[in-house]
Scaffold this active site. Structure first.
Site: not given
Ligand code: G6Q
Length: 538
Positions: A202, A208, A262, A348, A379, A499
Site C-alpha cells: 500500500k 520487508e 491493509g 490487528e 490429533h 518497527k
Molecule cells: C494491515 C496492516 C499491515 C500492512 C503491512 C504491509 O492492516 O496495516 O499488515 O498490510 O504492514 O503494508 P504495506 O502494504 O504498506 O506494505
C-alpha cells in the site's frame, strides 16, 4: 461497552450459567431449527451455544445500544470512521456494483474501483493466455507476490482456497518474510525468463517488501538485464510516486486507495495474484459473494444477521465468561491458511486497549484467534478444548461437497466435523462411562463435561462466491465487535514501536565500530552477542 445493556446481558448470563447445553436442547426440541440462520450461501447453526432467547435478545439490545446501525451506515457511506488516521473505511465499495454510487469527499469512487478491476482483468487475461511475455519472449509460468501483512496474507490464503478454480499451469508463490531464506527458497523454484513479480505494498515503503523487491530485482537483472524489469515487475500500491521511485513503470501499476485498510484489501488490486490464478470471471464471483454478505449484514435484523450473531456470541464468551481465545477450524484443506488470515483481521483490528474517547477500555477486547484445518487439529490440540480448563469457543467451517470427491473421504471428513461439535456440546457423563463398563478408577478421566460452545458454518461448496461471502462475514463480525467494544478497529499503531526500534538497531548491528549501548541491559547484551558471532567485535 454500553453499561446498562451489558449489565442486562450479565444478569441473564448469571441466570443461564447453570444450564447445560443438554438441558437447553431437552427443553426445546426445535432449538436447532430456531437457532439456524442463512446468508449468502452459508448456514449458521448457533444452537450449540450457551444462549437462551432472552439472552440473545439482550445481546441484540447491546448491539443496538452501541449504535451499530448508525456506525454501519457511516462505514458504508464513506464517513471517516477511522478517526485516528482520518480516513474513510470503504472496503465494502471494492465489491459494490458499479451502478450504486459511493461518495468519498463528495466524489463517487465506483468508477475508479471498476476502472482498476477492468485494468486488472485485461492484464490477468494477457498473462493467462500467454500474450504477456517476458523479456526473452517466453510466456509467464510463475507469479511471485512480494508483500507482507495485509499485502500477503489475504492473497496467499485466497490462492490456496480457490486453487480448484485456478489455472494450474501458472504457479503462484508468495514472499513476505524479510528473512532471506523466504526469497531464496522461492527463487529456487522459478526461472527468471518466465517469472512475473508483483510488488504489493500500500505504502511502497515497507522494509520487508522493499528489501525483498530490491533483491528480486537484482536477481532478475543479473540474468536478463535491466531492460527486463518492465516485463517482469508490476506494482500494486496507493503511491504512484514511490512505485516510480522504485523503478517500476507506473503503466504497470494497479492502484487502490487510502480508504482500504491493509487487512481488508484482498478484494482490491492486492487481490491481483488471485485474479491471475482464477481469472477475472471467478474473481468477480468472489466479489459478488462479498457483496451478498455485505448486503445481508447491512439490511438483516440482528436476530438473523450472521456476522452480528457471530460477533455477539464472541462477546458473550469473551466478556461474559472470560474466554480469551477463538478457535477457527476449517474442515477443508483449501482453507488451511484461513486461521492465519483471520488472526490478522481480528487481532490487528480489535487488539486495542483505548476506547474511542481516548480512555482505557473497561474489560477486555479482541480474542486470540488460532486454529488449524480439520481433522489435523483433532490429533493435536482438541484434547485441551474437550477436557482442558479453558473455555474455547470454536468456529467449525465446512462444505457439503468436496472439490476432490475421492472415495468416502468427504463423508468421513464431515462425520468428524459433526461428531466434534456434538461431543463438545454434549460430552459424556460419568453414568454413560459406567454403563460402557469403564472401570471406576478411570471414570473421571473418561468423562467429558461437554457444554463447550461451537458455531457450525456450512455451505454447499467452496466456490469463489461462498469464499467471498465467508470473508465478508468475518470482516463484518470484527467490525461489529469493534463497535460494541468502542474501539477504533481500522488503525494499527501497535505495530509502529517495534518497527522504529528495528530501524534504530539495524546500524548498531552492522556498524564497523562497536555501538555505545543505548538500550536496556538485555538488548545491549543481545546486540553484543550477535556482533561477536558475526565477527564484528573481536
Ligand atoms: C494491515 C496492516 C499491515 C500492512 C503491512 C504491509 O492492516 O496495516 O499488515 O498490510 O504492514 O503494508 P504495506 O502494504 O504498506 O506494505
Amino acid at each position: 461497552m454500553h453499561t446498562s445493556a451489558w449489565q442486562a446481558v450479565q444478569e441473564e448470563i448469571a441466570a443461564t450459567r447453570p444450564l447445560h447445553l443438554r438441558e437447553l436442547f431437552a427443553q426445546d426440541p426445535r432449538r436447532a431449527d430456531k437457532m439456524t440462520v442463512r446468508a449468502a450461501g452459508w448456514t449458521l447453526d448457533y444452537s450449540k451455544h450457551r444462549v437462551t432467547p432472552t439472552l440473545l435478545q439482550r445481546l441484540v439490545a447491546l448491539a443496538e445500544a452501541a449504535d451499530l446501525r448508525r456506525w454501519t451506515e457511516a462505514m458504508f457511506t464513506g464517513e471517516a470512521i477511522n478517526r485516528t488516521e482520518q480516513r474513510a473505511v470503504l472496503h465494502t465499495a471494492l465489491r459494490n456494483p458499479p451502478d450504486q454510487p459511493v461518495q468519498v469527499d463528495g466524489q463517487d469512487v465506483m468508477p475508479e474501483v471498476h476502472a482498476v478491476l477492468d485494468k486488472m482483468a485485461v492484464f490477468a487475461d494477457q498473462v493467462r493466455k500467454g500474450e504477456w511475455r517476458g523479456q526473452t519472449g517466453k510466456n509467464i509460468r510463475y507469479v511471485v507476490n512480494i508483500g507482507i501483512g495485509g499485502s500477503d496474507l489475504g492473497p496467499a490464503m485466497a490462492c490456496e482456497a480457490l486453487r480448484p478454480y485456478s489455472k494450474r499451469a501458472l504457479k503462484l508463490l508468495f514472499v513476505s518474510n524479510i528473512d532471506g531464506t523466504h526469497l531464496a527458497e522461492v527463487l529456487r523454484q522459478v526461472k527468471p525468463a518466465q517469472t512475473l513479480f508483483i510488488v504489493a505494498s500500500k505504502t511502497f515503503t515497507t522494509q520487508e517488501t522493499m528489501t525483498n523487491a530490491r533483491s528480486a530485482r537484482a536477481w532478475l537483472v543479473a540474468s536478463l538485464g535491466e531492460a527486463a524489469v518492465a516485463r517482469h515487475f508490476v506494482a500494486v500500491s496507493t503511491s504512484t510516486a514511490e512505485v516510480d521511485k522504485f523503478g517500476i513503470d507506473t503503466a504497470n501499476m494497479f492502484g487502490f486507495w487510502d480508504w482500504v485498510g491493509g487487512r481488508y484489501s484482498l478484494p482490491s488490486a492486492i487481490g491481483l495474484p488471485v485474479m491471475l490464478a482464477i481469472g477475472p470471471k471467478h474473481f468477480r464471483r468472489m466479489l459478488a459473494g462479498y457483496h451478498a454478505m455485505d448486503v445481508h449484514f447491512r439490511t438483516t435484523p440482528y436476530e438473523r444477521n450472521v456476522p452480528v450473531l457471530l460477533a455477539l456470541l464472541g462477546i458473550l464468551y469473551h466478556n461474559g465468561y472470560g474466554a480469551e481465545s477463538l478457535a477457527v477450524l476449517p474442515y477443508d484443506q483449501y482453507l488451511a491458511r484461513l486461521p492465519a488470515y483471520l488472526q490478522q483481521l481480528d487481532m490487528e483490528s480489535n487488539g486495542k486497549a483505548v476506547d474511542r474517547q481516548g480512555q482505557a477500555v473497561v474489560g477486555t477486547t479482541g480474542p486470540i484467534v488460532w486454529g488449524e484445518a480439520g481433522t489435523n487439529g483433532q490429533h493435536s490440540f482438541y484434547q485441551l478444548i474437550h477436557q482442558g480448563t479453558h473455555l474455547i469457543p470454536c468456529d467449525f467451517i465446512g462444505f457439503c461437497h468436496s472439490q476432490n470427491p475421492l472415495g468416502d473421504h468427504h463423508d468421513k471428513l464431515m462425520a468428524n466435523f459433526f461428531a466434534q461439535t456434538e461431543a463438545l456440546a454434549f460430552g459424556k457423563t460419568a453414568e454413560q462411562c459406567r454403563a460402557e463398563g469403564v472401570p471406576e478408577s478411570l471414570v473421571p478421566y473418561r468423562t467429558f463435561e461437554g457444554n463447550r460452545p461451537t458455531s457450525s458454518l456450512l455451505a454447499d461448496e467452496l466456490t469463489p462466491t461462498t469464499f467471498g461471502a465467508l470473508m465478508a462475514m468475518y470482516e463484518q463480525k470484527v467490525f461489529t465487535q469493534g463497535i460494541i467494544w468502542d474501539v477504533f478497529s481500522f488503525d494499527q499503531w501497535g505495530v509502529q514501536l517495534g518497527k522504529q526500534l528495528a530501524d534504530k538497531i539495524l546500524p548498531e548491528l552492522t556498524s564497523p565500530e562497536a555501538p555505545v549501548g543505548q538500550h536496556d541491559a538485555s538488548t545491549n547484551a543481545l546486540i553484543r552477542r550477535y556482533r561477536k558471532s558475526r565477527g564484528r567485535d573481536v
